[in-house]
Design an enzyme around this catalytic site. Structure first.
Site, PDB file in Angstrom:
ATOM      1  N   ARG A 121      -5.576   6.479   8.604  1.00 30.64           N
ATOM      2  CA  ARG A 121      -5.708   5.044   8.514  1.00 30.64           C
ATOM      3  C   ARG A 121      -6.943   4.462   9.194  1.00 30.64           C
ATOM      4  O   ARG A 121      -6.718   3.583  10.114  1.00 30.64           O
ATOM      5  CB  ARG A 121      -4.287   4.416   8.957  1.00 30.64           C
ATOM      6  N   GLN A 126      -9.865   3.297   3.587  1.00 34.74           N
ATOM      7  CA  GLN A 126      -8.851   2.201   3.305  1.00 34.74           C
ATOM      8  C   GLN A 126      -8.732   2.491   1.689  1.00 34.74           C
ATOM      9  O   GLN A 126      -7.709   2.375   1.106  1.00 34.74           O
ATOM     10  CB  GLN A 126      -9.150   0.835   3.759  1.00 34.74           C
ATOM     11  N   ASP A 129      -6.422   5.409   0.287  1.00 28.56           N
ATOM     12  CA  ASP A 129      -5.201   5.337   0.766  1.00 28.56           C
ATOM     13  C   ASP A 129      -4.316   5.308  -0.001  1.00 28.56           C
ATOM     14  O   ASP A 129      -3.647   4.248  -0.524  1.00 28.56           O
ATOM     15  CB  ASP A 129      -5.073   4.185   1.956  1.00 28.56           C
ATOM     16  N   SER A 132      -0.690   3.409   0.852  1.00 28.04           N
ATOM     17  CA  SER A 132      -0.827   2.135   0.516  1.00 28.04           C
ATOM     18  C   SER A 132      -0.593   1.584  -0.631  1.00 28.04           C
ATOM     19  O   SER A 132       0.185   0.637  -1.037  1.00 28.04           O
ATOM     20  CB  SER A 132      -1.950   1.483   1.352  1.00 28.04           C
ATOM     21  N   TYR A 229       1.306   3.920  12.974  1.00 30.67           N
ATOM     22  CA  TYR A 229       2.784   3.940  12.351  1.00 30.67           C
ATOM     23  C   TYR A 229       3.964   3.930  13.383  1.00 30.67           C
ATOM     24  O   TYR A 229       3.780   3.737  14.612  1.00 30.67           O
ATOM     25  CB  TYR A 229       2.859   5.470  12.253  1.00 30.67           C
TER      26      TYR A 229
END
Ligand code: NAD
Length: 375
Positions: A121, A126, A129, A132, A229
């Site tokens: 992350r 991004q 990902d 996500s 996390y």
């Protein structure tokens, strides 16, 4: 560079790892694309659209023959990949902790397995990902699933026949899925509250117009673990959270739970006694049901009723929005492959020591090499 796109074999999996849009982009980079016939059908991408984008569509054996990379949504059975080149990449969500034998199988088959859910992350990653992109859709769909089971309306309605009051929705776990669940429930007109173990989420909850429900003044409260996390919280915190949640939950119509801790079973957030305190006709959606469940009595793949409360435990919620989930997942894979594309070699190259490569690579040269798996 030949890239194979397979039809998913897992039960109920409707997504596909490449769409005509990403096939066209990969062809534009110089790759040769082979797509298994019917691979995109359940996600509204027809074979003809793949052909128009520049792919060859054929049977599995032909698609795999001489492939340098195999793209999947879920990890394919290593035994089903015969024909791919030695050292070929397998790029998919490989469920490394839950399907360790399959990882060993990729190593034994001499394949280089790249687990997309291990994408770090960091800002650079991004757009790659997959957790996500898929969680965002799952959070949205969880609210729609709750609304479909709920025998009442979400928004307040003032009508000539009287007033319908707004549904009260409580979201537990405010990561990517939880934030989208809050936003979606708000758009439908519900009165929304939310909780998490990470105090950073308080501002995010407020910014979406929902009410934060947080335990105050208890040691071990901050459950922030590695990489943003959640980590595990102290027993004191867990007791205080259970008390706070008990009084709050009894007043809610809808509860949506999304709490996960990477590499561990999902934390239990809602007990049978708490379910019994809810009004009959209430609905609880457990998005963590496949990781062990946040809700006592939730059953993966089923909607069950306890104390008059419906507990929704759909498996693989992103696949319930297969076209959008595939479009975003396929772009995540394209962004990954194109970021490492080496023009001279005409293929992507993951340099040793690169943070992304080191994180996602599970196997190489016949060995399991992932630090997270070898810990
Ligand atoms: P996740 O799916 O791992 O977990 C869902 C949520 O459950 C998390 O917010 C977690 O804190 C929460 N949770 C865990 N145990 C709980 C408990 N006992 N009670 C209540 N809540 C509990 O989370 P996620 O969606 O992957 O997001 C984790 C974080 O990573 C978020 O802050 C997110 O914004 C961030 N993130 C960063 C990037 C990036 O920088 N590239 C990308 C995606 C997500």
């Amino acid at each position: 560079m030949k890239i194979a796109v397979l039809t998913e074999r897992a039960d109920g999996e409707k997504r596909v790892a490449a769409t005509p849009e990403t096939v066209k982009k990969l062809v534009g980079l110089g790759a040769e694309l082979a797509v298994e016939a019917g691979a995109g059908r359940a996600a509204s991408s027809e074979d003809a659209a793949y052909e128009a984008a520049g792919a060859r569509v054929g049977d599995r054996a032909g698609v795999l023959a001489g492939a340098d990379a195999v793209l999947g949504v879920q990890g394919p059975d290593p035994a089903s990949l015969a024909g791919a080149k030695p050292g070929a990449w397998v790029v998919a969500m490989l469920n490394p902790f839950g399907a360790r034998e399959r990882v060993d199988g990729y190593a034994a088959a001499g394949l280089e397995a790249l687990a997309m859910e291990f994408m770090p992350r960091i800002t650079r990653a991004q757009s790659m990902d997959v957790l996500s992109s898929q969680s965002n859709l799952a959070g949205y769909k969880a609210v729609l699933d709750a609304a479909a089971e709920y025998g009442r309306a979400f928004p307040m309605m003032m009508t000539a026949a009287g007033t319908v009051s707004a549904a009260r929705v409580f979201v537990m776990g405010v990561g990517v899925a939880g934030l989208q669940a809050i936003a979606t429930a708000r758009r439908l007109g519900a009165v929304v509250s939310a909780t998490d173990v990470r105090s950073a989420t308080r501002e995010q909850i407020l910014s979406l117009g929902a009410k934060p429900i947080f335990v105050e003044g208890v040691a071990g409260i901050e459950g922030e673990g590695a990489g943003g996390y959640a980590g595990e919280t102290s027993p004191e915190y867990q007791r205080a959270q259970a008390e706070l949640v008990s009084s709050h939950i009894a007043k809610q119509d809808i509860v949506i739970t999304t709490a996960l801790i990477p590499g561990r079973p999902a934390p239990r957030l809602v007990s049978d006694a708490q379910l019994a305190s809810m009004r009959p006709g209430s609905v609880v959606v457990d998005l963590a049901v496949e990781q062990g469940g946040n809700v006592e009595g939730a059953v993966a793949g089923q909607v069950v009723e306890r104390h008059g409360v419906r507990i929704v435990g759909h498996r693989n919620v992103p696949s319930r929005l297969a076209a959008d989930a595939s479009a975003l997942y396929a772009r995540n894979l394209f962004n990954f492959l194109s970021a490492f594309w080496d023009k001279e070699q005409g293929r992507p190259v993951l340099p040793d020591g690169d943070e992304i490569g080191d994180a996602v690579r599970l196997t190489r040269g016949g060995q399991v090499v992932s630090a997270r798996l070898l810990q």
